[in-house]
Design an enzyme around this catalytic site. Sequence first.
Site, PDB file in Angstrom:
ATOM      1  N   HIS A 262       1.241  -1.027  -0.382  1.00  0.00           N
ATOM      2  CA  HIS A 262      -0.374   0.249   0.089  1.00  0.00           C
ATOM      3  C   HIS A 262       0.804   1.408   0.527  1.00  0.00           C
ATOM      4  O   HIS A 262       2.049   1.165   0.705  1.00  0.00           O
ATOM      5  CB  HIS A 262      -1.081  -0.326   1.141  1.00  0.00           C
TER       6      HIS A 262
ATOM      7  N   ASP B 117      -7.925  -5.358  -0.281  1.00  0.00           N
ATOM      8  CA  ASP B 117      -8.048  -6.159  -0.637  1.00  0.00           C
ATOM      9  C   ASP B 117      -7.829  -7.479  -0.215  1.00  0.00           C
ATOM     10  O   ASP B 117      -8.719  -8.565  -1.532  1.00  0.00           O
ATOM     11  CB  ASP B 117      -8.389  -5.520  -2.721  1.00  0.00           C
TER      12      ASP B 117
HETATM   13  N1  ACO Z   1       3.728  -7.316  -4.855  1.00  0.00           N
HETATM   14  C1  ACO Z   1       5.513  -7.753  -4.661  1.00  0.00           C
HETATM   15  N2  ACO Z   1       6.222  -6.468  -5.039  1.00  0.00           N
HETATM   16  C2  ACO Z   1       4.933  -5.283  -4.597  1.00  0.00           C
HETATM   17  C3  ACO Z   1       4.441  -5.449  -3.948  1.00  0.00           C
HETATM   18  C4  ACO Z   1       3.257  -6.597  -4.800  1.00  0.00           C
HETATM   19  N3  ACO Z   1       2.844  -6.564  -4.092  1.00  0.00           N
HETATM   20  N4  ACO Z   1       4.225  -4.363  -3.885  1.00  0.00           N
HETATM   21  C5  ACO Z   1       5.041  -3.416  -3.873  1.00  0.00           C
HETATM   22  N5  ACO Z   1       6.051  -3.673  -4.482  1.00  0.00           N
HETATM   23  C6  ACO Z   1       7.485  -3.965  -4.275  1.00  0.00           C
HETATM   24  C7  ACO Z   1       7.771  -2.738  -5.284  1.00  0.00           C
HETATM   25  O1  ACO Z   1       8.224  -3.974  -6.575  1.00  0.00           O
HETATM   26  C8  ACO Z   1       9.262  -2.049  -5.122  1.00  0.00           C
HETATM   27  O2  ACO Z   1      10.069  -2.622  -4.932  1.00  0.00           O
HETATM   28  P1  ACO Z   1      11.533  -2.307  -5.150  1.00  0.00           P
HETATM   29  O3  ACO Z   1      11.496  -1.365  -4.126  1.00  0.00           O
HETATM   30  O4  ACO Z   1      12.910  -3.071  -5.328  1.00  0.00           O
HETATM   31  O5  ACO Z   1      11.781  -1.334  -6.874  1.00  0.00           O
HETATM   32  C9  ACO Z   1       8.422  -2.051  -3.767  1.00  0.00           C
HETATM   33  O6  ACO Z   1       7.631  -3.398  -3.512  1.00  0.00           O
HETATM   34  C10 ACO Z   1       7.531  -1.020  -3.341  1.00  0.00           C
HETATM   35  O7  ACO Z   1       6.868  -1.150  -4.453  1.00  0.00           O
HETATM   36  P2  ACO Z   1       5.644   0.476  -5.162  1.00  0.00           P
HETATM   37  O8  ACO Z   1       5.047  -0.183  -6.521  1.00  0.00           O
HETATM   38  O9  ACO Z   1       6.680   1.187  -5.296  1.00  0.00           O
HETATM   39  O10 ACO Z   1       4.542   0.893  -3.595  1.00  0.00           O
HETATM   40  P3  ACO Z   1       3.635   1.702  -4.439  1.00  0.00           P
HETATM   41  O11 ACO Z   1       3.037   2.622  -3.370  1.00  0.00           O
HETATM   42  O12 ACO Z   1       3.508   2.749  -5.995  1.00  0.00           O
HETATM   43  O13 ACO Z   1       2.051   1.234  -4.939  1.00  0.00           O
HETATM   44  C11 ACO Z   1       0.438  -0.911  -4.934  1.00  0.00           C
HETATM   45  C12 ACO Z   1       1.632   0.623  -4.334  1.00  0.00           C
HETATM   46  C13 ACO Z   1       0.106   0.132  -5.742  1.00  0.00           C
HETATM   47  C14 ACO Z   1      -0.908  -1.134  -3.785  1.00  0.00           C
HETATM   48  C15 ACO Z   1       1.427  -1.682  -4.707  1.00  0.00           C
HETATM   49  O14 ACO Z   1       2.017  -2.439  -3.125  1.00  0.00           O
HETATM   50  C16 ACO Z   1       1.213  -2.628  -5.801  1.00  0.00           C
HETATM   51  O15 ACO Z   1       0.678  -2.631  -7.005  1.00  0.00           O
HETATM   52  N6  ACO Z   1      -0.229  -3.415  -5.039  1.00  0.00           N
HETATM   53  C17 ACO Z   1      -0.454  -5.116  -5.348  1.00  0.00           C
HETATM   54  C18 ACO Z   1      -2.009  -4.043  -6.111  1.00  0.00           C
HETATM   55  C19 ACO Z   1      -3.090  -4.812  -4.614  1.00  0.00           C
HETATM   56  O16 ACO Z   1      -3.318  -4.798  -4.300  1.00  0.00           O
HETATM   57  N7  ACO Z   1      -3.930  -3.006  -4.791  1.00  0.00           N
HETATM   58  C20 ACO Z   1      -4.217  -2.610  -4.005  1.00  0.00           C
HETATM   59  C21 ACO Z   1      -4.081  -1.369  -3.370  1.00  0.00           C
HETATM   60  S1  ACO Z   1      -5.169  -0.676  -2.415  1.00  0.00           S
HETATM   61  C22 ACO Z   1      -6.786  -0.071  -2.757  1.00  0.00           C
HETATM   62  O17 ACO Z   1      -6.273   0.809  -3.597  1.00  0.00           O
HETATM   63  C23 ACO Z   1      -7.473  -0.341  -2.172  1.00  0.00           C
END
Ligand code: ACO
Length: 450
Positions: A328, A385
């Site tokens: 998140h 979620d």
């Molecule tokens: N699985 C694997 N790796 C992940 C995940 C995941 N679910 N989420 C983040 N990471 C990793 C990224 O690859 C990144 O790694 P790095 O630092 O080595 O490059 C690091 O964790 C940070 O991730 P970001 O994408 O920069 O985090 P951001 O804050 O931009 O994204 C998000 C947040 C979109 C929720 C992300 O965690 C994600 O895609 N999760 C899966 C989708 C999801 O569950 N979305 C629902 C969110 S809640 C809502 O909207 C109600």
Amino acid sequence: MFWDNSMPLAPRPPEKRETDKTMSKKVTLNYEGQSHEFDVRVGSEGETGFDISQLRSRTGLVTLDSGYGNTGSCESAITYIDGEKGVLRYRGIPIEQFAQSPNFIEVAWLLIFGKLPTTEEYAEFVVDLRRHANLDEGMKHHFEGFPRHAHPMAILSAMINALSCFYPEVMDVDSPESFRNASARLISKVRTIAAYAFRHSQGQPYNYPDPRLTYVPNFMHMMFSQPYVQYECDDTVRTALNLLLILHADHEQNCSTSTVRMVGSSQANLFASCSAGVSALWGPLHGGANVAVLQMLENIHKGNLTPEEYVKLAKDKESGVRLMGFGHRVYKNFDPRANILSEQAGKLFAAMDRKDPLLDVARKLEQIALEDPYFVERNLYPNVDFYSGIILRALGIPTDMFTVMFAIGRMPGWIAHWWEQNQTPGSRISRPRQIYTGNQLSNYVPMDQR
Ligand code: ACO
């Protein structure tokens, strides 16, 4: 008329004022030999930011913050999140306190009007929602124009926007009375539109709302009653769905709410702004993640991958796979909504005396991820979620409708934010800047010379 001008509206956001705290703190920016001071603003829970509204006029600079991870787009009094501690509060009340006897309509009132309703206010709101549950007969014909396989989020967004055709008074964006009526209409009709979208996809007749039923049972009736068989919504289903809607009701400046505020900042009406919110919510990185989670769990359950293999894949950046329902932007600790839903999932299956193998897969994935250094180091925990889809599935809601359920829940939050922005003194149209990286001055070449 159940809503009149004597009914309360959320308190106006405060004018920008210099408090003792803000006056004493400044941020200094040194650039090209000049020093510039900017005021520091401190929120009611100690959140601190510095005010750069004069940055460009004083320095010629803009900020660059892709994804807005460090940008406060507004001051807001609706929802408080402490992502490091896993705290979520609506109008100051911890989210956990709504879980005891969940009542979505009470929470909707709280978010929109800024305080818990009295018995009388609540009763009047319920009557008003009942009064507005039905759709104009003209709207029903629009559903016929959509193909059977149309995604219900597309229908929801289109039909919410279409509401402005039937209630043109919503164009008066500054009228409290118009706002109150539009809010009740939206909260009530969104579930009717959602249910009709589902019935259309099934080729089944639409069920008119039943005025004898409360919010959630009425929605379930419109979804599932058949011409000769009335759907009976028992207490377990009513409670679980009320809770689920409450947990989705607001989450401060997330992607869809920021979209609603962005669209509303141009003084677009409430229906048009919330229709845009539905579109923003649809994506798999936002509200659409609840569908992606279920697909992931189903894939694993069908034996395509083991939970261990899936987690390995999610860690591999080349794979393009993520552990859906994990991570998140704001929570760097447990998402409190995920904790409540995880517990609710257990309770629900016990009360229904049922099992779902997908819940076992989810629990296994969670356990593996929470022990894995990749997820630990990046503070990736289950988000709202991760368990919501399993609960919706248990309630009989089809996967295609999951994000629609999120939208029904989020509606009070969108409405509250739209109005808060509308009422904020000095509110301006939202219009970010950019750092241009394209061609420098070039000349047009006529087509026959290219
Ligand atoms: N699985 C694997 N790796 C992940 C995940 C995941 N679910 N989420 C983040 N990471 C990793 C990224 O690859 C990144 O790694 P790095 O630092 O080595 O490059 C690091 O964790 C940070 O991730 P970001 O994408 O920069 O985090 P951001 O804050 O931009 O994204 C998000 C947040 C979109 C929720 C992300 O965690 C994600 O895609 N999760 C899966 C989708 C999801 O569950 N979305 C629902 C969110 S809640 C809502 O909207 C109600």
